[in-house]
Design a protein around this motif. Structure first.
Motif, PDB file in Angstrom:
ATOM      1  N   VAL A   1       0.841  -1.202   0.000  1.00 28.93           N
ATOM      2  CA  VAL A   1       0.000   0.000   0.000  1.00 28.93           C
ATOM      3  C   VAL A   1       0.874   1.248   0.000  1.00 28.93           C
ATOM      4  CG1 VAL A   1      -2.036  -0.935   1.198  1.00 28.93           C
ATOM      5  CG2 VAL A   1      -0.094  -0.122   2.536  1.00 28.93           C
ATOM      6  N   ASN A   2       0.198   2.348  -0.349  1.00 34.97           N
ATOM      7  CA  ASN A   2       0.804   3.664  -0.291  1.00 34.97           C
ATOM      8  C   ASN A   2       0.541   4.201   1.123  1.00 34.97           C
ATOM      9  OD1 ASN A   2       0.943   6.418  -0.348  1.00 34.97           O
ATOM     10  ND2 ASN A   2      -0.350   6.675  -2.157  1.00 34.97           N
ATOM     11  N   THR A   3       1.588   4.555   1.857  1.00 32.90           N
ATOM     12  CA  THR A   3       1.383   4.901   3.274  1.00 32.90           C
ATOM     13  C   THR A   3       0.747   6.278   3.496  1.00 32.90           C
ATOM     14  OG1 THR A   3       3.676   5.598   3.331  1.00 32.90           O
ATOM     15  CG2 THR A   3       3.190   3.428   4.228  1.00 32.90           C
ATOM     16  N   GLU A   4       0.496   7.007   2.402  1.00 30.12           N
ATOM     17  CA  GLU A   4      -0.179   8.293   2.558  1.00 30.12           C
ATOM     18  C   GLU A   4      -1.652   8.073   2.909  1.00 30.12           C
ATOM     19  OE1 GLU A   4       0.594  10.790  -0.835  1.00 30.12           O
ATOM     20  OE2 GLU A   4      -1.091  12.063  -0.237  1.00 30.12           O
ATOM     21  N   ASN A   5      -2.230   6.998   2.279  1.00 28.16           N
ATOM     22  CA  ASN A   5      -3.666   6.773   2.511  1.00 28.16           C
ATOM     23  C   ASN A   5      -4.038   5.281   2.579  1.00 28.16           C
ATOM     24  OD1 ASN A   5      -3.264   6.071  -0.121  1.00 28.16           O
ATOM     25  ND2 ASN A   5      -4.427   7.784  -0.988  1.00 28.16           N
ATOM     26  N   PHE A   6      -3.056   4.425   2.488  1.00 38.17           N
ATOM     27  CA  PHE A   6      -3.234   2.969   2.554  1.00 38.17           C
ATOM     28  C   PHE A   6      -4.054   2.409   1.397  1.00 38.17           C
ATOM     29  CE2 PHE A   6      -1.504   4.385   6.366  1.00 38.17           C
ATOM     30  CZ  PHE A   6      -0.494   3.454   6.573  1.00 38.17           C
ATOM     31  N   GLN A   7      -3.972   3.142   0.262  1.00 37.22           N
ATOM     32  CA  GLN A   7      -4.619   2.664  -0.950  1.00 37.22           C
ATOM     33  C   GLN A   7      -3.712   1.621  -1.611  1.00 37.22           C
ATOM     34  OE1 GLN A   7      -7.596   4.963  -3.674  1.00 37.22           O
ATOM     35  NE2 GLN A   7      -5.552   5.529  -4.275  1.00 37.22           N
TER      36      GLN A   7
ATOM     37  N   ASP B   1      -2.869  -6.352   9.440  1.00 39.68           N
ATOM     38  CA  ASP B   1      -1.857  -7.382   9.130  1.00 39.68           C
ATOM     39  C   ASP B   1      -1.734  -7.686   7.642  1.00 39.68           C
ATOM     40  OD1 ASP B   1      -1.346  -7.609  11.779  1.00 39.68           O
ATOM     41  OD2 ASP B   1      -1.770  -9.760  11.923  1.00 39.68           O
ATOM     42  N   ILE B   2      -2.793  -7.435   6.882  1.00 37.52           N
ATOM     43  CA  ILE B   2      -2.776  -7.841   5.470  1.00 37.52           C
ATOM     44  C   ILE B   2      -1.974  -6.880   4.590  1.00 37.52           C
ATOM     45  CG2 ILE B   2      -4.848  -6.670   4.524  1.00 37.52           C
ATOM     46  CD1 ILE B   2      -5.533  -9.600   3.438  1.00 37.52           C
ATOM     47  N   CYS B   3      -1.675  -5.673   5.091  1.00 42.69           N
ATOM     48  CA  CYS B   3      -0.969  -4.720   4.231  1.00 42.69           C
ATOM     49  C   CYS B   3       0.527  -4.742   4.508  1.00 42.69           C
ATOM     50  CB  CYS B   3      -1.540  -3.312   4.389  1.00 42.69           C
ATOM     51  SG  CYS B   3      -1.038  -2.449   5.877  1.00 42.69           S
ATOM     52  N   THR B   4       1.286  -4.302   3.524  1.00 35.18           N
ATOM     53  CA  THR B   4       2.731  -4.229   3.731  1.00 35.18           C
ATOM     54  C   THR B   4       3.286  -2.934   3.152  1.00 35.18           C
ATOM     55  OG1 THR B   4       4.816  -5.409   3.490  1.00 35.18           O
ATOM     56  CG2 THR B   4       3.346  -5.522   1.606  1.00 35.18           C
ATOM     57  N   TYR B   5       4.320  -2.426   3.798  1.00 32.74           N
ATOM     58  CA  TYR B   5       5.039  -1.220   3.354  1.00 32.74           C
ATOM     59  C   TYR B   5       6.343  -1.201   4.137  1.00 32.74           C
ATOM     60  CZ  TYR B   5       2.642   0.493   7.596  1.00 32.74           C
ATOM     61  OH  TYR B   5       2.138   0.623   8.874  1.00 32.74           O
ATOM     62  N   PRO B   6       7.327  -0.422   3.702  1.00 31.98           N
ATOM     63  CA  PRO B   6       8.594  -0.433   4.429  1.00 31.98           C
ATOM     64  C   PRO B   6       8.377  -0.064   5.899  1.00 31.98           C
ATOM     65  CG  PRO B   6       8.836   0.710   2.350  1.00 31.98           C
ATOM     66  CD  PRO B   6       7.366   0.452   2.522  1.00 31.98           C
ATOM     67  N   GLY B   7       8.868  -0.904   6.787  1.00 27.86           N
ATOM     68  CA  GLY B   7       8.758  -0.628   8.215  1.00 27.86           C
ATOM     69  C   GLY B   7       7.474  -1.123   8.860  1.00 27.86           C
TER      70      GLY B   7
END
Ligand SMILES: Cc1cc2nc3c(=O)[nH]c(=O)nc-3n(C[C@H](O)[C@H](O)[C@H](O)COP(=O)(O)OP(=O)(O)OC[C@H]3O[C@@H](n4cnc5c(N)ncnc54)[C@H](O)[C@@H]3O)c2cc1C
Length: 340
Positions: free
Chosen positions: A267-273, A284-290
């Motif tokens: 996802v994009n961590t600005e809005n979790f899109q 738990d289902i989303c991933t992004y650095p950190g």
């Protein structure tokens, strides 16, 4: 067909808090979960274990956290569609059209996937050609125990679910408990209770045995079990229950055309899109650095995703940031009476 602002997939802690964040900014959500209860991993995997890192709550169990989250979203009167798995998604003008395995249809401009580690599904019998009996004579959960009243029931499994149902159904049915090991994995109390019932002749126990075959046309005519030396025994049973634990499957969501990183959704961590406009992934289902797989991280992710949903659900309105302490409109939505 159900129209809503946001379809939330998953009634775990993160999905529940997302409903709150949507509610305070005036968006309506419907929640679908494959489980028969609300709470995700907190309820399914560790209802009585204490959690120590929910902000502001020094200690609470999985069950208590779920109860509090439900209490917090009470003002929004959210509909929960339990025992239902989301299947397909397609675009319909500005909306998404989502169908479930029970053929329910949702129309919404936004979907928030809070599916955790995937949908929990029962581990099934490995026996061939027995699907035809499923939900007729073979079950992996009990919805209404009276269905089994005065019947012969064969229960497979060695954990708490198998033991608890063997104990419960022994009061109204003729129960045979089959486990592939001599030792049961359930709590000391349940194991002792089952052994006592056996002594009293109230249940039969077959160990170490496992399923060999299930025969019959429309209903079960005979089942056979085998021991470690492949010695076969016949058992008479009207119904068979299997409790072999749950497996987590990303399931149909994996076919939605979303970018995937193993079993998670980037996802994009600005809005979790996700890579699809209007489809968000949190918890738990989303991933992004950190990414930290913690409940508190999921709460933050839900807060940002909710604000992004507002833009698509109310394209002609401007979102205004407000604090819950001071916002009259949020207090109204929460049903809190103010003097101003
Ligand atoms: C033993 C244990 C202890 C833990 N302790 C802590 C702790 O101390 N602190 C902490 O912060 N975290 C802890 N965690 C992790 C925490 O439980 C997870 O981070 C949290 O549950 C994630 O919440 P979620 O809402 O994203 O997903 P989940 O809780 O997994 O809920 C997801 C829900 O989505 C549903 N679902 C999935 N796919 C579908 C579909 N296609 N259709 C319908 N429904 C679907 C599932 O059935 C499930 O109910 C612990 C986890 C375990 C296993």
């Amino acid at each position: 067909m159900i129209k809503t602002d946001v379809l939330v997939v998953g009634a775990g802690p993160v999905g529940l808090f997302a409903v709150h964040q949507l509610g305070i900014i005036g968006l309506k959500a419907e929640v679908v979960d494959n489980l028969d209860k609300i709470g995700g991993q907190c309820i399914e995997l560790y209802p009585d274990k204490p959690i120590y890192d929910i902000p502001g709550i020094p200690e609470c169990t999985g069950k208590e956290l779920t109860k509090s989250l439900l209490e917090q979203i009470k003002p929004f009167q959210t509909n929960f569609h339990l025992n239902e798995r989301v299947q397909t998604v397609s675009k319909e003008k500005e909306n998404w059209r989502i169908t479930t395995n029970k053929n329910k249809i949702f129309i919404a401009p936004n979907i928030i996937i809070a599916g955790g580690v995937g949908s929990f599904e029962p581990r099934k019998f490995p026996t061939k050609d027995i699907e035809k009996f499923e939900n007729k004579s073979i079950f992996y959960s009990v919805k209404d125990k009276n269905y089994f009243k005065n019947k012969k029931v064969c229960i497979f499994g060695g954990g708490d679910s198998a033991l608890d149902w063997a104990i419960e159904l022994s009061k109204i049915s003729e129960v045979t408990l089959v486990h592939r090991r001599n030792e049961f994995r359930g709590t000391v109390h349940s194991v002792a209770k089952v052994k006592k019932l056996k002594k009293e002749g109230k249940i039969k126990i077959k160990t170490p045995f496992q399923i060999n075959s299930i025969e019959g046309k429309n209903s079960i005519s005979e089942i056979t079990i085998k021991d470690e030396n492949n010695k076969i025994e016949k058992i008479k049973a009207d119904y068979v229950l299997g409790f072999f634990g749950l497996i987590m499957k990303l399931g149909p969501i994996a076919e939605w055309g979303l970018n995937l990183d193993r079993k998670t959704i980037p996802v994009n961590t600005e809005n979790f899109q996700t890579n699809k406009k209007g489809i968000f992934a949190i918890g738990d289902i989303c991933t992004y650095p950190g990414k930290l797989r913690l409940i508190l991280s999921g709460f933050h992710e839900g807060a940002l995703a909710a604000r992004a949903c507002f833009k698509l659900a109310r394209p002609n309105e401007k979102y205004r940031f407000e604090f819950t302490t001071t916002s009259k409109s949020i207090k109204e939505k929460l049903g809190i009476k103010t003097n101003d």
